[in-house]
Design an enzyme around this catalytic site. Structure first.
Site, PDB file in Angstrom:
ATOM      1  CG  MET A  73      14.551  76.839 -16.237  1.00 51.78           C
ATOM      2  SD  MET A  73      15.281  77.170 -14.408  1.00 51.78           S
ATOM      3  CE  MET A  73      16.923  76.561 -14.739  1.00 51.78           C
ATOM      4  CB  SER A 124      19.199  70.398  -9.072  1.00 52.59           C
ATOM      5  OG  SER A 124      19.361  71.305  -9.008  1.00 52.59           O
ATOM      6  CG  MET A 183       9.429  74.411 -13.750  1.00 50.77           C
ATOM      7  SD  MET A 183      10.833  73.312 -13.143  1.00 50.77           S
ATOM      8  CE  MET A 183      11.119  74.742 -11.339  1.00 50.77           C
ATOM      9  CG  ASP A 230      13.241  71.131 -11.023  1.00 46.45           C
ATOM     10  OD1 ASP A 230      13.776  70.868 -10.498  1.00 46.45           O
ATOM     11  OD2 ASP A 230      13.793  71.522 -12.195  1.00 46.45           O
ATOM     12  N   GLY A 231      11.667  71.760  -8.120  1.00 45.33           N
ATOM     13  CA  GLY A 231      11.564  72.325  -6.989  1.00 45.33           C
ATOM     14  C   GLY A 231      10.988  71.983  -5.783  1.00 45.33           C
ATOM     15  CG  ASP A 276      18.175  73.271 -12.688  1.00 48.34           C
ATOM     16  OD1 ASP A 276      17.617  73.005 -13.145  1.00 48.34           O
ATOM     17  OD2 ASP A 276      18.379  73.090 -11.665  1.00 48.34           O
ATOM     18  CG  HIS A 334      17.612  68.629 -12.630  1.00 43.86           C
ATOM     19  ND1 HIS A 334      16.412  68.297 -13.192  1.00 43.86           N
ATOM     20  CD2 HIS A 334      16.928  69.329 -12.358  1.00 43.86           C
ATOM     21  CE1 HIS A 334      15.611  68.911 -14.249  1.00 43.86           C
ATOM     22  NE2 HIS A 334      16.170  70.189 -13.282  1.00 43.86           N
ATOM     23  CG  HIS A 345      14.870  72.168 -16.006  1.00 43.88           C
ATOM     24  ND1 HIS A 345      14.610  72.673 -14.675  1.00 43.88           N
ATOM     25  CD2 HIS A 345      14.356  73.352 -17.387  1.00 43.88           C
ATOM     26  CE1 HIS A 345      14.202  73.732 -14.532  1.00 43.88           C
ATOM     27  NE2 HIS A 345      13.505  74.061 -15.896  1.00 43.88           N
ATOM     28  CG  MET A 368      18.617  78.754 -14.070  1.00 44.38           C
ATOM     29  SD  MET A 368      19.099  79.246 -12.735  1.00 44.38           S
ATOM     30  CE  MET A 368      17.848  78.117 -12.049  1.00 44.38           C
TER      31      MET A 368
HETATM   32  C1  DX5 Z   1      14.162  75.628  -9.768  1.00 40.33           C
HETATM   33  C2  DX5 Z   1      15.428  74.569 -10.413  1.00 40.33           C
HETATM   34  C3  DX5 Z   1      15.590  73.650  -9.452  1.00 40.33           C
HETATM   35  C4  DX5 Z   1      16.290  73.975  -8.330  1.00 40.33           C
HETATM   36  C5  DX5 Z   1      15.888  72.907  -7.341  1.00 40.33           C
HETATM   37  O1  DX5 Z   1      14.899  76.843 -10.715  1.00 40.33           O
HETATM   38  O2  DX5 Z   1      15.325  74.168 -12.080  1.00 40.33           O
HETATM   39  O3  DX5 Z   1      15.999  72.079 -10.475  1.00 40.33           O
HETATM   40  O4  DX5 Z   1      17.614  73.434  -8.642  1.00 40.33           O
HETATM   41  O5  DX5 Z   1      15.953  73.419  -6.114  1.00 40.33           O
HETATM   42  P1  DX5 Z   1      15.343  73.047  -5.202  1.00 40.33           P
HETATM   43  O6  DX5 Z   1      14.967  70.829  -4.876  1.00 40.33           O
HETATM   44  O7  DX5 Z   1      16.450  73.239  -4.013  1.00 40.33           O
HETATM   45  O8  DX5 Z   1      14.044  72.927  -4.574  1.00 40.33           O
HETATM   46 ZN    ZN Z   2      15.332  71.948 -13.024  1.00 36.64          ZN
END
Ligand code: DX5
Ligand code: ZN
Length: 233
Positions: free
Chosen positions: A67, A7, A136, A178-179, A34, A32, A65, A36
């Site tokens: 969000m 990510s 998640m 993920d996470g 993200d 990946h 992804h 937000m």
């Molecule tokens: C969280 C994201 C993840 C995040 C994961 O909201 O969707 O993709 O980057 O981070 P790590 O691998 O550090 O938990």
């Molecule tokens: Zn993600």
């Protein structure tokens, strides 16, 4: 069979292009991405412009992804920006089936994302429209959190649903986590059924200037954990 998808949330944004090409040159499979919106999740990241900017740098899958809420308006923008896979959270769409169709109509693969407390029933009537299910391992919004242990049981439950579906239809659906994915828990996560692994801080926090492409050592360590299972890529 296993896909590693670092990510870029944890990348150094002052040198984002190099962070993308380095991680792929180090042996990662997907990027990946993200997204937000400071509405669905309490953080604000990047949008289609940044996706379009990194697109020419790699032929690797860009795994977006979302969000964000709502989701439908932004889907065509990400398709145009070169996304290959687009996933979203069912709570963020008024019409989950329609959003999945919209993603495919724009030429991308589609997936649903389940937060730790989101019930799996959302996937039951749309299996034919899913290319991936994303669980998640943390609550979405930021990187660097610890994996919530109940995720492992949930992974096993999704794996059973996907396997039953694949047996019936012959069609494959990826199972992504993920996470909280780290070198020391990725094997356990794989054993619970995941085949596609997002890792942000575990990869981008482990840069080595002595590595040819900065991330060779950590990507190899993640792969080595998977290879002990005997069916690594
Ligand atoms: C969280 C994201 C993840 C995040 C994961 O909201 O969707 O993709 O980057 O981070 P790590 O691998 O550090 O938990
Ligand atoms: Zn993600």
């Amino acid at each position: 069979m296993f896909i590693l998808a670092p990510s870029i949330l944890s990348a150094d944004f002052t040198r984002l292009g190099a962070e993308v090409t380095d991680v792929i040159a180090s042996g990662a499979d997907w990027i990946h991405f993200d997204v937000m919106d400071n509405h669905y999740v309490p953080n604000l990241t990047v949008g289609p412009m940044v996706c379009a900017a990194i697109r020419p740098l790699t032929s690797a899958t860009i795994d977006v992804h979302l969000m964000v809420k709502p989701v439908d308006r932004i889907i065509p923008d990400f398709a145009k920006a070169g996304a290959n896979m687009i996933t979203f959270h069912p709570e963020a769409s008024e019409h989950v089936d329609r959003s999945l169709s919209l993603i495919r109509e724009h030429g991308c693969q589609a997936g649903l994302v389940f937060n730790p407390a989101t019930p799996l029933e959302f996937m039951d009537y749309v299996m034919d429209k899913l290319d991936m299910v994303l669980l998640m391992g943390v609550n979405p919004g930021c990187g660097g959190q610890a994996l919530i242990p109940a995720t492992l049981d949930k992974l096993r439950a999704v794996r059973a649903k996907i396997d039953a579906y694949s047996q019936r239809t012959g069609r494959r659906i990826r199972l992504q986590i993920d996470g909280g994915v780290k070198v020391d828990n990725i094997a356990e996560i794989a054993r619970a059924g995941a085949d596609t692994f997002v890792a942000g801080s575990a990869v981008y926090g482990a840069a080595r200037s002595t590595d040819a492409h900065r991330y060779d050592t950590v990507i190899a360590a993640l792969r080595a954990q998977l290879s002990v299972l005997g069916f690594a890529k």
